[in-house]
Design a protein around this motif. Structure first.
Motif, PDB file in Angstrom:
ATOM      1  N   HIS A  78       0.888  -1.221   0.127  1.00 33.67           N
ATOM      2  CA  HIS A  78      -0.120  -0.091  -0.067  1.00 33.67           C
ATOM      3  C   HIS A  78       1.026   1.241   0.049  1.00 33.67           C
ATOM      4  O   HIS A  78       0.296   2.226  -0.009  1.00 33.67           O
ATOM      5  N   ARG A  79       2.347   0.987   0.297  1.00 39.85           N
ATOM      6  CA  ARG A  79       3.079   2.268   0.133  1.00 39.85           C
ATOM      7  C   ARG A  79       3.803   2.467  -1.107  1.00 39.85           C
ATOM      8  O   ARG A  79       4.656   3.231  -1.253  1.00 39.85           O
ATOM      9  N   SER A  80       3.612   1.407  -2.148  1.00 44.31           N
ATOM     10  CA  SER A  80       4.259   1.575  -3.275  1.00 44.31           C
ATOM     11  C   SER A  80       3.679   2.714  -3.919  1.00 44.31           C
ATOM     12  O   SER A  80       2.522   3.248  -3.873  1.00 44.31           O
ATOM     13  N   ASP A  81       4.741   3.072  -5.096  1.00 42.95           N
ATOM     14  CA  ASP A  81       4.037   4.328  -5.935  1.00 42.95           C
ATOM     15  C   ASP A  81       2.793   3.780  -6.662  1.00 42.95           C
ATOM     16  O   ASP A  81       1.936   4.757  -6.781  1.00 42.95           O
ATOM     17  N   GLU A  82       2.731   2.626  -7.082  1.00 40.72           N
ATOM     18  CA  GLU A  82       1.740   2.290  -8.107  1.00 40.72           C
ATOM     19  C   GLU A  82       0.568   2.347  -7.223  1.00 40.72           C
ATOM     20  O   GLU A  82      -0.610   2.763  -7.690  1.00 40.72           O
ATOM     21  N   PHE A  83       0.568   1.656  -6.050  1.00 42.70           N
ATOM     22  CA  PHE A  83      -0.834   1.809  -5.166  1.00 42.70           C
ATOM     23  C   PHE A  83      -1.274   3.033  -4.810  1.00 42.70           C
ATOM     24  O   PHE A  83      -2.333   3.588  -4.897  1.00 42.70           O
ATOM     25  N   VAL A  84       0.004   4.011  -4.318  1.00 43.38           N
ATOM     26  CA  VAL A  84      -0.641   5.399  -4.061  1.00 43.38           C
ATOM     27  C   VAL A  84      -1.274   6.270  -5.100  1.00 43.38           C
ATOM     28  O   VAL A  84      -2.165   6.743  -4.932  1.00 43.38           O
ATOM     29  N   GLU A  85      -0.837   5.627  -6.551  1.00 41.79           N
ATOM     30  CA  GLU A  85      -1.386   6.368  -7.581  1.00 41.79           C
ATOM     31  C   GLU A  85      -2.832   5.929  -7.612  1.00 41.79           C
ATOM     32  O   GLU A  85      -3.702   6.729  -8.034  1.00 41.79           O
ATOM     33  N   ILE A  86      -3.024   4.642  -7.499  1.00 40.86           N
ATOM     34  CA  ILE A  86      -4.375   4.155  -7.685  1.00 40.86           C
ATOM     35  C   ILE A  86      -5.298   4.565  -6.542  1.00 40.86           C
ATOM     36  O   ILE A  86      -6.569   5.241  -6.944  1.00 40.86           O
ATOM     37  N   ALA A  87      -4.747   5.075  -5.417  1.00 38.39           N
ATOM     38  CA  ALA A  87      -5.538   5.372  -4.319  1.00 38.39           C
ATOM     39  C   ALA A  87      -6.047   6.861  -4.589  1.00 38.39           C
ATOM     40  O   ALA A  87      -7.045   7.456  -4.383  1.00 38.39           O
ATOM     41  N   GLU A  88      -4.936   7.645  -4.804  1.00 36.53           N
ATOM     42  CA  GLU A  88      -5.122   9.044  -5.051  1.00 36.53           C
ATOM     43  C   GLU A  88      -5.915   9.554  -6.281  1.00 36.53           C
ATOM     44  O   GLU A  88      -6.623  10.439  -6.095  1.00 36.53           O
ATOM     45  N   THR A  89      -5.972   8.559  -7.261  1.00 37.92           N
ATOM     46  CA  THR A  89      -6.870   8.681  -8.388  1.00 37.92           C
ATOM     47  C   THR A  89      -7.988   8.596  -7.860  1.00 37.92           C
ATOM     48  O   THR A  89      -8.895   9.592  -8.351  1.00 37.92           O
ATOM     49  N   ALA A  90      -8.539   7.638  -7.065  1.00 36.62           N
ATOM     50  CA  ALA A  90      -9.896   7.240  -6.620  1.00 36.62           C
ATOM     51  C   ALA A  90     -10.364   8.514  -5.840  1.00 36.62           C
ATOM     52  O   ALA A  90     -11.422   8.698  -6.053  1.00 36.62           O
ATOM     53  N   GLU A  91      -9.347   8.912  -5.283  1.00 36.21           N
ATOM     54  CA  GLU A  91      -9.904  10.033  -4.284  1.00 36.21           C
ATOM     55  C   GLU A  91     -10.425  11.148  -5.212  1.00 36.21           C
ATOM     56  O   GLU A  91     -11.328  11.894  -5.167  1.00 36.21           O
ATOM     57  N   GLN A  92      -9.479  11.457  -6.288  1.00 35.08           N
ATOM     58  CA  GLN A  92      -9.749  12.820  -7.098  1.00 35.08           C
ATOM     59  C   GLN A  92     -10.929  12.487  -7.764  1.00 35.08           C
ATOM     60  O   GLN A  92     -11.638  13.221  -8.082  1.00 35.08           O
ATOM     61  N   ASP A  93     -11.107  11.213  -8.260  1.00 32.92           N
ATOM     62  CA  ASP A  93     -12.319  11.107  -9.129  1.00 32.92           C
ATOM     63  C   ASP A  93     -13.666  11.136  -8.183  1.00 32.92           C
ATOM     64  O   ASP A  93     -14.577  11.722  -8.913  1.00 32.92           O
ATOM     65  N   VAL A  94     -13.404  10.863  -6.899  1.00 27.72           N
ATOM     66  CA  VAL A  94     -14.735  11.069  -6.332  1.00 27.72           C
ATOM     67  C   VAL A  94     -15.007  12.227  -5.994  1.00 27.72           C
ATOM     68  O   VAL A  94     -16.152  12.959  -5.762  1.00 27.72           O
ATOM     69  N   ARG A  95     -13.834  13.070  -5.734  1.00 29.69           N
ATOM     70  CA  ARG A  95     -13.938  14.697  -5.376  1.00 29.69           C
ATOM     71  C   ARG A  95     -14.637  15.250  -7.039  1.00 29.69           C
ATOM     72  O   ARG A  95     -15.279  16.106  -6.720  1.00 29.69           O
ATOM     73  N   ASP A  96     -13.977  14.942  -7.820  1.00 31.89           N
ATOM     74  CA  ASP A  96     -14.742  15.485  -9.259  1.00 31.89           C
ATOM     75  C   ASP A  96     -15.981  14.928  -9.453  1.00 31.89           C
ATOM     76  O   ASP A  96     -16.904  15.965  -9.450  1.00 31.89           O
ATOM     77  N   LEU A  97     -16.689  13.688  -8.917  1.00 28.08           N
ATOM     78  CA  LEU A  97     -17.807  13.229  -9.487  1.00 28.08           C
ATOM     79  C   LEU A  97     -18.697  14.057  -8.533  1.00 28.08           C
ATOM     80  O   LEU A  97     -19.726  14.418  -8.720  1.00 28.08           O
ATOM     81  N   ALA A  98     -18.375  14.055  -7.127  1.00 26.79           N
ATOM     82  CA  ALA A  98     -19.429  14.537  -5.936  1.00 26.79           C
ATOM     83  C   ALA A  98     -19.107  15.980  -5.855  1.00 26.79           C
ATOM     84  O   ALA A  98     -19.997  16.853  -5.174  1.00 26.79           O
TER      85      ALA A  98
END
Lengths: 360, 360
Positions: A41-61
Motif C-alpha cells: 500500500h506504500r508503493s508508488d503504484e498503489f498510492v497512484e491508484i488510491a489518489e486517483t480514486a480520491e480525486q475522481d470521487v472529488r470530481d464526481l461529487a
C-alpha cells in the motif's frame, strides 16, 4: 449462464466494464507483474491508484478541499459507532431522524455513546413517508443532525436536504451516494458503505468537513479516529487495497457515463417507469408516499401472496435475480442502483407484465 | 511483464492458482450470472462459500468446536483495540511481551483501555532475540498474555509457544498463521490480518475460545464485539464478501499443497537456504539471534550501504520486487510467505550472489 440482471440490495451488481477490467488486470497490473491485491500500500503504484480514486470521487461529487475523503474498513454499521465517537465531543447529545430500519440501527448504536434525540419519526405510519421538516424538534446545541437519505429496506427516499442550521448535518448515503447530484457543502459528514453504488463490501467512504476533526472521544479505537485516518491518507494501517482499487474503477466508469448528473437522469427514468408499471397493474403495489419513493430500491407486493414463490421462480428462470424482499418486510424488492442498466428494468417490467397476465 | 517474484511483506504475493481462479470466476461464479462480489451475503451461494472457508481453515489449523472462527473487517491494527475491549472484562490488566514494532503497537493501543504489564522485552538489544521465558514477570490475575509470534519488520520469530498457565494466551499471528503446524488448543485467541499468508487486506481472521466470549466492555462498538460476531456467523453486518471468498481459495490451495505440515517443511527449507547464503557471503548480514530468525521475513543489510540503490535496481530488472526494508529500519527484507515458491528464493539467492561477485 451469461450475466444476469441482479437486483440485489447489496452487495449489488457492478458495471460489467469494471469487472472485465478487474479480470484482465488480475494477475498483472499494467506490467508490474503483480495483482493490485499483492502490492504494498506504500508503493508508488498503489498510492497512484488510491489518489486517483480520491480525486475522481472529488470530481464526481464536487467535494471541496474543506473536506477530507477517507477510505475506511467496515461499512455503515461500523460508522454507526464511529460517528458519535468522533463527533459528540463535549456535547452530550445528537439529533436523529427516524425513517426506517437503517435509521433505527444508527440510533440504537448512537444511544450507547450519548443522549440521542429523535427529532422526527415516521414509525407511526410504517415508514411510508418522510416527516415534514417544519415539525422536527431539533436542538441548537446538538453535536450533529443525522438522517438516512435513502432507506434501502423500506424504499423511502428524501427528496430534500434537511436544513440543519449551524448544526453539522450527517448522512448515511450508503444506498444513494453518487446516484444523483448532491450539494456536499450542506453536509458536515457523509458516509457510504461501498456495496451499493461504489464497489465491493468491506469498504466505507467517509467525507468529513475538516473543522469537525479532532473532537474524538479519548477512548476511541485508533482505527476509528477520523483525524488519524485523515492525517495518514487512510493508510494508518494497511487499507483494503483491492476494494479501494475496484472502487476507483467504478468511479472511472461513472465518469464515462457522464457523471452523477447523467446517471441521475437515467436513475430517475428507470425508477419512474417501474413505479408507473406497478401503479397501473392491479397485481402489484407499492405502499410508499409517491413523493418519497426511492429511486434506488423499489419494494412491491403481489396482491396474492400465494403467488410469491411462483413469481420468484419465474424471475430466476429469466435471470432476474434477488427480487425477494428483505426478510424483515417480505414481498419483493428491486434494487436498481447506478450499475443496473435500463434494459434490466425493462426486462423486469416485461416479466412482471407477463406474469400478471398469466397468473394475476 | 510476466508474473514477478514479489517479496513484499504485505499485502503480499498470492498463489497464482488462486488469482487464475478468481480471474476466471470474476464475471460469473459457477453459472450464477454474478461475480462473488455481487452476491447477497445471505444467499445460499455465498453462505456456502463462507462456511466452506471456515471449515477449511478449521481443517488446516486443527481448530476444535471449542473455538469460534470469525471473519472480521479491518486487520491487526483494529484488533489491537478489539482484543482488550473484549477480553479485559473485570480484570483491569493484561500482560504483553514486547519483541518488536508490532508488539509495541499492540501495547500502545491496549494501554488506552487498561493496565498493561510488559512482562518481558528485547528492546534493549534492538529486538534481535526473544527473552527467555524463565524471566518473564507474568501475573496470575492478568486477563490474558499477548505476544507476537513473528515480528514482520524485525524478522524475529518465536520457536516456542509460551506457557501462560491458566491465563488465556493471545497471539497476533498476522505474518505466521498457517505457515507451519501450531497447537491451537494452547491459545485463548489468535488473530491474523489476511494480507500475508491468507488473502487480500481488509479482512482479519479471529480464532477465539468460546468461553472467552461475553466479557466485552459495555461501550464496545457493536461491530467489534466477538460475541455479536460469533452469534451472527460474522454476518451481523455485510462482511467483506469478496475478500472472504479469496481467502477460501487460498485455503483450498493450501490443502492442495498438503496442508500446513507440508508448507511448513517447504518454508523451513526456503528460509534455511536464504539465511545460509546470507551468513556465508561477506556482502550480506542478518542481525537476528539464529535461533529466533523468522522463516517468513528475512531482513538483511549490505556491508556497504552505498550499494543499496544498485542492489534494488538490479533486483527490479530481474523481476525480484519489493526487497527494500521497512522504512523504520532500512536495509533489505525478503518476505517469503507460503505463496512464495522455492524457485523465487532460488532466483533471489542467484541474484544476490551475482551482485556480490560484481559489486561486493
Amino acid at each position: 449462464m451469461s450475466r444476469a440482471y441482479n437486483f440485489c440490495a447489496g452487495p449489488a451488481t457492478l458495471p460489467e466494464q469494471v469487472l472485465l477490467q478487474a479480470r484482465d488486470e488480475m494477475l498483472d497490473w499494467r506490467g508490474t507483474g503483480m495483482s493490485v491485491m499483492e502490492m504494498s500500500h506504500r508503493s508508488d503504484e498503489f498510492v497512484e491508484i488510491a489518489e486517483t480514486a480520491e480525486q475522481d470521487v472529488r470530481d464526481l461529487a464536487g467535494i471541496s478541499d474543506d473536506y477530507a475523503v477517507l477510505f475506511m474498513q467496515g461499512g455503515a454499521s461500523s460508522q454507526f459507532a464511529t460517528v458519535p465517537l468522533n463527533l459528540l465531543g463535549n456535547s452530550a447529545s445528537a439529533d436523529y431522524v427516524n425513517t426506517g430500519i437503517w435509521s433505527e440501527k444508527a440510533i440504537a448504536e448512537a444511544r450507547r455513546y450519548g443522549d440521542v434525540n429523535v427529532v422526527a419519526s415516521s414509525a407511526g405510519c410504517g415508514f411510508t413517508t418522510v416527516p415534514d421538516q417544519t415539525g422536527w424538534k431539533t436542538r441548537a446545541d446538538a453535536a450533529y443532525l443525522h438522517y438516512t437519505p435513502n432507506e434501502t429496506i423500506g424504499g423511502l427516499e428524501f427528496d430534500f436536504v434537511p436544513d440543519s442550521g449551524k448544526v453539522p448535518l450527517v448522512a448515511d448515503m450508503s444506498s444513494s451516494m453518487l446516484s444523483c447530484p448532491v450539494d456536499v457543502s450542506k453536509f458536515g459528514l457523509i458516509y457510504a458503505g461501498a456495496q451499493k453504488n461504489i464497489g465491493p463490501s468491506g469498504l466505507v467512504v467517509v467525507i468529513v468537513r475538516k473543522d469537525l476533526l479532532g473532537k474524538a472521544h479519548v477512548k476511541i479505537p485508533t482505527m476509528m479516529n477520523y483525524q488519524v485516518m485523515a492525517d495518514n491518507a487512510s493508510m494508518f494501517n494497511t487499507p483494503a487495497t483491492y476494494s479501494w482499487y475496484l472502487t476507483g474503477l467504478v468511479f472511472k466508469w461513472l465518469k464515462d457515463q457522464g457523471g452523477v448528473s447523467a446517471i441521475g437522469e437515467l436513475n430517475a427514468r428507470k425508477a419512474k417507469k417501474l413505479y408507473h408499471f406497478i401503479d397501473t397493474n392491479p397485481l402489484y403495489s407499492n405502499p410508499i408516499d409517491p413523493r418519497f419513493r426511492s429511486r434506488m430500491n423499489v419494494p412491491f407486493i403481489l396482491a396474492d401472496e400465494a403467488l410469491n414463490s411462483a413469481f420468484l421462480k419465474g424471475a430466476d428462470e429469466r435471470q432476474l435475480l434477488n427480487l425477494k424482499g428483505h426478510r424483515s418486510v417480505g414481498g419483493m424488492r428491486a434494487s436498481i442502483y447506478n450499475a443496473m442498466p435500463e434494459a434490466g428494468v425493462d426486462a423486469l417490467i416485461f416479466y412482471m407484465a407477463e406474469f400478471a397476465k398469466e397468473r394475476g
